[in-house]
Design a protein around this motif. Structure first.
Motif, PDB file in Angstrom:
ATOM      1  N   LYS A 107       0.846  -1.191   0.000  1.00 22.56           N
ATOM      2  CA  LYS A 107       0.000   0.000   0.000  1.00 22.56           C
ATOM      3  C   LYS A 107       0.883   1.244   0.000  1.00 22.56           C
ATOM      4  N   LYS A 108       0.407   2.305  -0.646  1.00 26.18           N
ATOM      5  CA  LYS A 108       1.169   3.560  -0.695  1.00 26.18           C
ATOM      6  C   LYS A 108       1.178   4.233   0.672  1.00 26.18           C
ATOM      7  N   TRP A 109       0.021   4.286   1.310  1.00 27.34           N
ATOM      8  CA  TRP A 109      -0.090   4.944   2.610  1.00 27.34           C
ATOM      9  C   TRP A 109      -0.351   3.913   3.698  1.00 27.34           C
ATOM     10  N   LEU A 110       0.444   3.979   4.764  1.00 28.53           N
ATOM     11  CA  LEU A 110       0.326   3.044   5.879  1.00 28.53           C
ATOM     12  C   LEU A 110      -0.112   3.779   7.130  1.00 28.53           C
ATOM     13  N   LYS A 111      -0.937   3.103   7.921  1.00 28.73           N
ATOM     14  CA  LYS A 111      -1.336   3.655   9.218  1.00 28.73           C
ATOM     15  C   LYS A 111      -0.250   3.323  10.241  1.00 28.73           C
ATOM     16  N   SER A 112      -0.337   3.963  11.391  1.00 25.20           N
ATOM     17  CA  SER A 112       0.656   3.765  12.450  1.00 25.20           C
ATOM     18  C   SER A 112       0.800   2.297  12.838  1.00 25.20           C
ATOM     19  N   THR A 113      -0.328   1.589  12.955  1.00 28.07           N
ATOM     20  CA  THR A 113      -0.253   0.178  13.347  1.00 28.07           C
ATOM     21  C   THR A 113       0.501  -0.647  12.308  1.00 28.07           C
ATOM     22  N   ASP A 114       0.315  -0.317  11.019  1.00 23.82           N
ATOM     23  CA  ASP A 114       1.029  -1.029   9.959  1.00 23.82           C
ATOM     24  C   ASP A 114       2.534  -0.794  10.068  1.00 23.82           C
ATOM     25  N   VAL A 115       2.912   0.461  10.324  1.00 23.06           N
ATOM     26  CA  VAL A 115       4.328   0.817  10.421  1.00 23.06           C
ATOM     27  C   VAL A 115       4.964   0.157  11.642  1.00 23.06           C
ATOM     28  N   MET A 116       4.254   0.179  12.774  1.00 22.05           N
ATOM     29  CA  MET A 116       4.798  -0.453  13.984  1.00 22.05           C
ATOM     30  C   MET A 116       5.017  -1.944  13.768  1.00 22.05           C
ATOM     31  N   GLU A 117       4.079  -2.590  13.094  1.00 20.69           N
ATOM     32  CA  GLU A 117       4.199  -4.022  12.823  1.00 20.69           C
ATOM     33  C   GLU A 117       5.338  -4.284  11.841  1.00 20.69           C
ATOM     34  N   MET A 118       5.437  -3.462  10.816  1.00 19.91           N
ATOM     35  CA  MET A 118       6.456  -3.644   9.790  1.00 19.91           C
ATOM     36  C   MET A 118       7.866  -3.470  10.362  1.00 19.91           C
ATOM     37  N   LEU A 119       8.052  -2.438  11.188  1.00 18.46           N
ATOM     38  CA  LEU A 119       9.369  -2.143  11.750  1.00 18.46           C
ATOM     39  C   LEU A 119       9.598  -2.822  13.101  1.00 18.46           C
ATOM     40  N   LYS A 120       8.557  -3.446  13.625  1.00 14.09           N
ATOM     41  CA  LYS A 120       8.619  -4.119  14.932  1.00 14.09           C
ATOM     42  C   LYS A 120       9.092  -3.136  16.022  1.00 14.09           C
ATOM     43  N   ILE A 121       8.356  -2.012  16.093  1.00 13.78           N
ATOM     44  CA  ILE A 121       8.654  -0.984  17.087  1.00 13.78           C
ATOM     45  C   ILE A 121       7.405  -0.673  17.905  1.00 13.78           C
ATOM     46  N   SER A 122       7.608  -0.025  19.029  1.00 15.89           N
ATOM     47  CA  SER A 122       6.501   0.326  19.917  1.00 15.89           C
ATOM     48  C   SER A 122       5.888   1.661  19.479  1.00 15.89           C
ATOM     49  N   PRO A 123       4.682   1.968  20.011  1.00 20.67           N
ATOM     50  CA  PRO A 123       4.065   3.273  19.699  1.00 20.67           C
ATOM     51  C   PRO A 123       4.958   4.446  20.108  1.00 20.67           C
ATOM     52  N   GLY A 124       5.648   4.313  21.230  1.00 21.09           N
ATOM     53  CA  GLY A 124       6.535   5.382  21.690  1.00 21.09           C
ATOM     54  C   GLY A 124       7.704   5.614  20.742  1.00 21.09           C
ATOM     55  N   THR A 125       8.268   4.531  20.243  1.00 23.66           N
ATOM     56  CA  THR A 125       9.379   4.657  19.299  1.00 23.66           C
ATOM     57  C   THR A 125       8.903   5.318  18.013  1.00 23.66           C
ATOM     58  N   LEU A 126       7.720   4.943  17.547  1.00 27.89           N
ATOM     59  CA  LEU A 126       7.172   5.541  16.334  1.00 27.89           C
ATOM     60  C   LEU A 126       6.941   7.037  16.553  1.00 27.89           C
ATOM     61  N   GLN A 127       6.431   7.392  17.717  1.00 29.83           N
ATOM     62  CA  GLN A 127       6.219   8.806  18.022  1.00 29.83           C
ATOM     63  C   GLN A 127       7.553   9.550  18.027  1.00 29.83           C
ATOM     64  N   ASN A 128       8.590   8.958  18.611  1.00 27.74           N
ATOM     65  CA  ASN A 128       9.914   9.591  18.613  1.00 27.74           C
ATOM     66  C   ASN A 128      10.430   9.805  17.189  1.00 27.74           C
ATOM     67  N   LEU A 129      10.216   8.829  16.312  1.00 29.71           N
ATOM     68  CA  LEU A 129      10.657   8.955  14.923  1.00 29.71           C
ATOM     69  C   LEU A 129       9.911  10.085  14.213  1.00 29.71           C
ATOM     70  N   ARG A 130       8.650  10.291  14.581  1.00 31.16           N
ATOM     71  CA  ARG A 130       7.869  11.403  14.019  1.00 31.16           C
ATOM     72  C   ARG A 130       8.370  12.735  14.556  1.00 31.16           C
ATOM     73  N   VAL A 131       8.498  12.808  15.881  1.00 36.37           N
ATOM     74  CA  VAL A 131       8.846  14.064  16.547  1.00 36.37           C
ATOM     75  C   VAL A 131      10.234  14.550  16.133  1.00 36.37           C
ATOM     76  N   ASN A 132      11.204  13.636  16.032  1.00 41.01           N
ATOM     77  CA  ASN A 132      12.553  14.084  15.688  1.00 41.01           C
ATOM     78  C   ASN A 132      12.770  14.228  14.178  1.00 41.01           C
ATOM     79  N   GLY A 133      11.708  14.003  13.398  1.00 39.79           N
ATOM     80  CA  GLY A 133      11.772  14.247  11.959  1.00 39.79           C
ATOM     81  C   GLY A 133      12.353  13.111  11.138  1.00 39.79           C
ATOM     82  N   THR A 134      12.580  11.965  11.759  1.00 36.81           N
ATOM     83  CA  THR A 134      13.140  10.834  11.020  1.00 36.81           C
ATOM     84  C   THR A 134      12.144  10.296  10.009  1.00 36.81           C
ATOM     85  N   LEU A 135      10.891  10.130  10.445  1.00 37.26           N
ATOM     86  CA  LEU A 135       9.849   9.618   9.548  1.00 37.26           C
ATOM     87  C   LEU A 135       8.852  10.716   9.209  1.00 37.26           C
ATOM     88  N   PRO A 136       8.777  11.096   7.936  1.00 33.12           N
ATOM     89  CA  PRO A 136       7.751  12.063   7.542  1.00 33.12           C
ATOM     90  C   PRO A 136       6.368  11.412   7.599  1.00 33.12           C
TER      91      PRO A 136
END
Length: 91
Positions: free
Chosen positions: A35-64
């Motif tokens: 899929k072109k666009w993924l929801k947060s749950t898809d990304v967490m499952e794909m990268l095997k990361i927690s919600p907090g880690t995903l939020q950190n990647l958003r906040v620090n600008g790593t993941l647009p």
């Protein structure tokens, strides 16, 4: 109960059939587009990361990301790009 003898030719034939079936399955799997666009749950499952880690990647600008209403979406190609840019090659 009748018995049958399996020869090496039978095993070779079975092996060739099995290899062909595996190739077909792999071709079908490769044909599936992500899929072109993924929801947060898809990304967490794909990268095997927690919600907090995903939020950190958003906040620090790593993941647009794109936010529409209360939902956050991530571009799959952007995630792949970030993964490639941060790849560590061992010599």
């Amino acid at each position: 109960m009748p018995t049958s003898i399996i020869t090496t030719d039978d095993l070779r034939e079975f092996k060739m059939e099995l290899i062909e079936e595996i190739k077909e399955l792999m071709t079908q799997k490769a044909g599936v587009t992500m899929k072109k666009w993924l929801k947060s749950t898809d990304v967490m499952e794909m990268l095997k990361i927690s919600p907090g880690t995903l939020q950190n990647l958003r906040v620090n600008g790593t993941l647009p990301y794109t936010k529409i209403g209360g939902l956050i979406y991530y571009d799959a190609s952007e995630i792949e790009r970030v993964m490639e840019e941060n790849r560590v090659l061992n010599s």
